[in-house]
Structures are given as structure tokens and as C-alpha cells.
Enzyme design. Structure first.
Site, PDB file in Angstrom:
ATOM      1  N   ASP A 124     -36.477 -69.018  -8.962  1.00  0.00           N
ATOM      2  CA  ASP A 124     -36.301 -69.230  -7.523  1.00  0.00           C
ATOM      3  C   ASP A 124     -35.878 -70.662  -7.228  1.00  0.00           C
ATOM      4  O   ASP A 124     -36.084 -71.578  -8.020  1.00  0.00           O
ATOM      5  CB  ASP A 124     -37.600 -68.915  -6.779  1.00  0.00           C
ATOM      6  CG  ASP A 124     -38.741 -69.823  -7.216  1.00  0.00           C
ATOM      7  OD1 ASP A 124     -38.931 -69.976  -8.444  1.00  0.00           O
ATOM      8  OD2 ASP A 124     -39.443 -70.378  -6.349  1.00  0.00           O
ATOM      9  N   GLU A 125     -35.293 -70.843  -6.051  1.00  0.00           N
ATOM     10  CA  GLU A 125     -35.003 -72.154  -5.467  1.00  0.00           C
ATOM     11  C   GLU A 125     -34.304 -73.097  -6.458  1.00  0.00           C
ATOM     12  O   GLU A 125     -34.735 -74.232  -6.677  1.00  0.00           O
ATOM     13  CB  GLU A 125     -36.302 -72.786  -4.934  1.00  0.00           C
ATOM     14  CG  GLU A 125     -36.948 -71.962  -3.828  1.00  0.00           C
ATOM     15  CD  GLU A 125     -38.227 -72.587  -3.274  1.00  0.00           C
ATOM     16  OE1 GLU A 125     -38.462 -72.469  -2.063  1.00  0.00           O
ATOM     17  OE2 GLU A 125     -38.999 -73.181  -4.059  1.00  0.00           O
ATOM     18  N   VAL A 126     -33.232 -72.624  -7.041  1.00  0.00           N
ATOM     19  CA  VAL A 126     -32.487 -73.418  -8.022  1.00  0.00           C
ATOM     20  C   VAL A 126     -31.309 -74.098  -7.321  1.00  0.00           C
ATOM     21  O   VAL A 126     -30.381 -73.445  -6.852  1.00  0.00           O
ATOM     22  CB  VAL A 126     -31.985 -72.535  -9.182  1.00  0.00           C
ATOM     23  CG1 VAL A 126     -31.142 -73.367 -10.152  1.00  0.00           C
ATOM     24  CG2 VAL A 126     -33.173 -71.896  -9.907  1.00  0.00           C
TER      25      VAL A 126
END
Length: 554
Positions: free
Chosen positions: A344-346
Site C-alpha cells: 500500500d501507499e507506494v
């Protein structure tokens, strides 16, 4: 060798239980869906949490002997898991009676208790704990038939884990009567047949943003078992700290906050074994390629550069060698078939702005998004090679569903509509919609947690089966040992009933009448067991009581 008053063979014991169950079903009225939703016949609430699938009750009150004896049967009845659980629950049920043991010794000579034994019959001796293990049970609490001088309650289950769930329900039926100083089971006889709605009923604990001592984690695991939650999602590592020992790469835990805030391999083993004894899977998470800055404290070559520290450097094969070694070490600790790889949230700006990574991208004709996909897929391949089923946060599915392994379990968190899309493409899904099941969001009231539905938007029965369950998430930015239990409970219990009990029993009527009084009661039960569960209806979760008052009305 079985006790002298036990049936000579497990088969006979099961036959007796089945005959008793059939007799009770014939003699006692079966609850309608409406009465189940309300908790009992005639609009009367049944104070069990979560609600069982099916139950019938009577009008008697039965006394339970403080010297309650365990009698076992079946191939799994003699399991250490069963014996230890019986001892735990016996201490919970009779926590008040020990004070009066001197006086009770005189009363017992002239007193006869209605229930003197708990018979637990477990069909299978297989103690393997994997997703979908049979957690069903039946529970009978009746008066003595007159043929025996000792009355008994009976739990029958196919596995030891079903027996654990039955023990929890039995413990909730037992209440201490202060006037008689004895434990009673009201509304007997009871017949309960029960099984979970979803196989996966989870709680995430984040031990990177704040460190939790082992005893605190154990206490949380105990409290999970009271609500019949069965997956402990251990978000061990994140960008802020890396507290876990990895023998193959011993410098990784230099990323811990301090040398006193770490988990040894032995600690992790202890958590897994403690959880198993309560029927709880431990799913570990290594969130890659983002949320990994702490890794570089011990191995700075994992950072794209000293000033640009995450995502992990996609251009170096050594990055994936380290991930492989890390997962090999973790595979020795965590037997559960699911492993969470994050994803997530890369933010790929670090890759596209670091010269050597940018050159690698150009050499491989990749954009930042392409490299993100490459990293996630390669990490999945590593996990699958170690016989794990990969779980990834929904961003991976949203970005490149066609590239994910078909074994992928999509973990929803950003909002609604993800599980319907995932199952439509054949993926399994875990529901954790942050609007309802993120516990640090203190302004989400209990009823919104309770009514959130993992199958929302999925009408096809075959697709519904691909939603394996759901999970409440205890992220740790604003919670530590001082307030974590107040943040988890009682709202996690609202989700726990949604995940265990039938939808038609929990979604009908006014939840303020059918569920809220029972949740008040369960919160008080948690308090009585030493769990620091906060008031139910405060505007903000985990806030202090508004003033003097009963536990059952706050």
C-alpha cells in the site's frame, strides 16, 4: 483411560450427546428468526456475544459446582488445548467463589449442585490450525436425568477449536449470584448449535508505531478469544521501527526504537503458540516495497539513497535476496498459510529521482508504476515459493489486477466497492473498510461498526464465498500500552458479532434494542475479566465515563 463413569467408547459418547440434542429439539420450542435477532423468545434478550446460530432455552436456574470436573471423550477430547482451556475458563467462571471457599466447604456437605461435570467430546484429534478449520459446536446444559447423582453440561465439537468456542459460550451462560454466592445458569435447559459465518475474523495490531510488550499482546489475544475473533494480523514492521529479530539478517532489528523494544525469535514463537491454544491464527505482515524505511537502519544499501529512503531499492537484486531470507526465517515461525505483503501507499518518486534507480528503470523500459508492479509480483513469487498464500492491500489490485497471482487475497481498506470488484475477477477478499473498521478513528460509533457488511454489493452466492471475512485494524500511531485495549474494545466486539453471527439475526430490528444492551453487557463482561474496555456509547471511543453510573449503562 476414561473415568469410571464415562462411556466405554467415544462413539457411544457422541451417540448419547446426539440423542440428548434430538430430545431437546423435540421438547423445546425452536426460536424464530425474529426472536433470535432479539436474543430470545417473547422479545427477551439473550445475553450472549456473539449470538449463536441456533438456540433454545427454558425457565430454570441451575447451580454449577465450584469443583466442576472435566470429562472428555472422542479422539481429541484429551488434547492439552482442551484441558488448558477448561482450566482457564474454570478460573474465570469461579473467580468470585474462591473467597468463600472456607464457608463453602461446610455448605457442600448438605448441598447438591445441578451441574457437577462438563463433558467435552471432540471427534477429531487433528490440532492443525488452518483457515476454515471447523469451529462448530453444540452445547447442552440440562438438569440431571435422575440416573446419575451428578448433573452435567456437554460440549460436542468436531475439533478442539470448536470446543474452545463452546467453552466461551458456556462461560457466558455462567453468572455469579451474589445473594447465594454461587454460580448459576439461568434460562436452562439450553441447547445451542453454533458455527461462524466467516472463516476469517481478524484484528490487526501495529507494533511498529508503538511497541507492545509480550504480555500485552497475550492479553489482547485473550480478549480476542472472548469475542471469538480468530486471526491476529501482526503488523510487526513499518517505516518507523523494525522490532523483530531476523537471524539471517541480524542487523535488521537495529531499526527498533531502542534495544529494549524488540521481539526475539523466541518471543514470536511464544505468541504463535499462545494464540494457537486459543484457536487464533497469527498472520504476519512485511509491508513492501513502501513503509520500509526502518529496514535501512541496519542495511542502508536497501535505501535508494541516504536522502530518499523508501520504497526499497527495486534496482538491486540484493533487495530481493534479503526479502527471501527474511521470509525464510519467518516461515519457520509462522505456520499460518496466509502471509501479508502489504503493497500500500507506494510513492515511486524516490525511484524516478534517484540516478542509479532511474537508469535501471530506463534500461528495463519501466515507469515508476511498472516498477511498483514488478516489485509486488516478485515479492508474491517469493512468498508463494515458501508455500504461503499472499495477501495484499487493495492498492495492488486497484493498480494492476491482471498481474497479481490468482492466489492473491485482496485486503480492502480504502472504501466500499472493492470486495465486489475483487470477487468479480475471481480473487478472495478481506473486508476492512476504514470508514467503519479502523479503530483509531475514534468518532466512528459502535452502531456503524456493527452494521458494516462485508458482503455489501455482492448478491451472487458463489461470489459471496470469496469474501473470506473481515478485520478490524488497530493502527498504533496514537495508541500504546496505556490505551490500546480501550481503543479496541468494545467496538471490535461489534465487528466480531457481524463476522460470527448470521446476517438475518444481526440485521433485523432496531440495533439499539437488539444489540446495544447486549454489547453493554459484553463490555462489562470484558471489564470483569480484566480487559480495559471503554464505555460503549461515548461520542469518542476510549474516552472516560461521563460520570457516576452502572457499567451496564455506559
Amino acid at each position: 483411560m476414561p473415568p469410571p463413569d464415562s462411556p466405554p467408547r467415544p462413539v457411544l459418547g457422541r451417540l448419547v450427546v446426539l440423542l440428548l440434542a434430538l430430545l431437546l429439539q423435540l421438547l423445546l420450542p425452536r426460536p424464530s428468526l425474529a426472536s433470535s435477532a432479539a436474543g430470545g423468545g417473547g422479545g427477551e434478550l439473550t445475553y450472549l456475544w456473539p449470538l449463536p446460530v441456533e438456540y433454545t432455552t427454558g425457565g430454570d436456574s441451575l447451580s454449577v459446582d465450584p469443583a466442576l470436573a472435566l470429562v472428555v471423550g472422542g479422539s481429541g477430547g484429551g488434547s492439552r488445548i482442551v484441558k488448558d482451556a477448561f482450566d482457564r475458563y474454570k478460573s474465570i467462571i469461579f473467580q468470585h467463589t474462591g473467597v468463600f471457599s472456607i464457608f463453602n466447604a461446610f455448605r457442600k456437605r448438605a448441598s447438591r449442585y445441578d451441574i457437577g461435570r462438563l463433558r467435552i467430546v471432540v471427534s477429531s484429534g487433528n490440532e492443525e490450525l488452518q483457515l476454515g478449520v471447523d469451529e462448530s459446536y453444540t452445547l447442552l446444559v440440562t438438569k440431571s436425568d435422575g440416573k446419575s447423582s451428578i448433573g452435567e453440561a456437554t460440549i460436542q465439537a468436531n475439533t478442539v477449536y470448536g470446543a474452545l468456542r463452546g467453552l466461551e459460550t458456556f462461560s457466558q451462560l455462567c453468572t455469579f449470584d451474589y445473594s447465594t454466592k454461587s454460580v448459576l445458569v439461568h434460562k436452562a435447559p439450553w441447547y445451542i448449535r453454533d458455527e461462524p459465518r466467516f472463516a476469517y475474523r481478524g484484528l490487526l495490531l501495529d507494533t511498529s508505531r508503538h511497541y507492545y510488550p509480550i504480555d500485552v499482546i497475550k492479553h489482547i489475544l485473550d480478549s480476542m478469544s472472548f469475542a471469538k475473533l480468530n486471526v491476529f494480523h501482526w503488523h510487526i514492521i513499518d517505516e518507523q521501527s523494525f522490532p523483530l529479530e531476523v537471524p539471517t539478517y541480524p542487523k535488521l532489528w537495529q531499526g527498533a526504537y531502542t534495544k529494549w523494544e524488540r521481539y526475539t525469535v523466541e518471543d514470536a514463537y511464544e505468541i504463535v503458540n499462545f494464540a494457537k491454544s486459543r484457536g487464533i491464527h497469527v498472520m504476519a505482515e512485511v509491508d513492501v516495497p513502501g513503509h520500509a524505511e526502518s529496514w535501512g537502519k541496519g542495511y542502508p544499501e536497501l535505501w535508494p539513497s541516504s536522502s530518499c529512503r523508501e520504497p526499497l531499492d527495486v534496482s538491486q537484486s540484493s533487495t530481493f535476496d534479503l526479502i527471501s531470507g527474511l521470509l525464510s526465517d519467518m516461515r519457520k515461525i509462522f505456520p499460518f498459510e496466509l502471509f501479508h505483503l502489504g503493497g500500500d501507499e507506494v510513492n515511486t518518486d524516490c525511484w524516478t529521482s534517484t540516478p542509479h534507480v532511474k537508469q535501471w528503470l530506463q534500461n528495463h523500459n519501466m515507469t515508476g508504476k511498472d516498477a511498483y508492479k514488478y516489485f509486488v509480483v516478485r515479492a508474491q513469487e517469493i512468498a508463494i515459493s515458501k508455500n504461503w498464500t499472499p495477501v495484499n492491500w487493495e492498492e495492488t489490485f486497484n493498480a494492476f489486477p491482471q498481474s497479481l497471482s490468482p492466489k492473491t487475497i485482496v485486503h480492502n481498506w480504502l472504501g466500499s466497492g472493492v470486495c465486489p470488484k475483487a470477487v468479480a475477477k475471481g480473487f478472495k477478499c478481506i473486508f476492512s473498510n476504514q470508514a467503519f473498521w479502523y479503530l483509531p478513528y475514534l468518532d466512528v460509533p459502535w452502531d456503524q461498526v456493527y452494521t458494516a457488511e462485508p458482503l455489501e454489493g455482492i448478491s451472487d452466492a458463489s461470489k459471496q464465498k470469496l469474501v473470506i471475512g473481515g478485520e478490524v485494524c488497530m493502527w498504533g500511531e496514537t495508541a500504546d500500552t496505556s490505551n490500546v485495549q480501550q481503543t479496541i474494545w468494545p467496538r471490535a466486539a461489534a465487528a466480531a458479532e457481524r463476522l460470527w453471527s448470521r446476517r438475518d439475526a444481526t440485521s433485523t430490528g432496531d440495533v439499539n434494542k437488539t444489540a446495544l444492551p447486549r454489547l453493554h453487557y459484553f463490555r462489562c463482561l470484558l471489564n470483569g475479566r480484566g480487559v480495559q474496555a471503554a464505555p460503549v456509547t461515548n461520542r469518542y471511543a476510549r474516552s472516560q465515563p461521563k460520570g457516576p453510573g452502572s457499567c451496564y449503562d455506559q
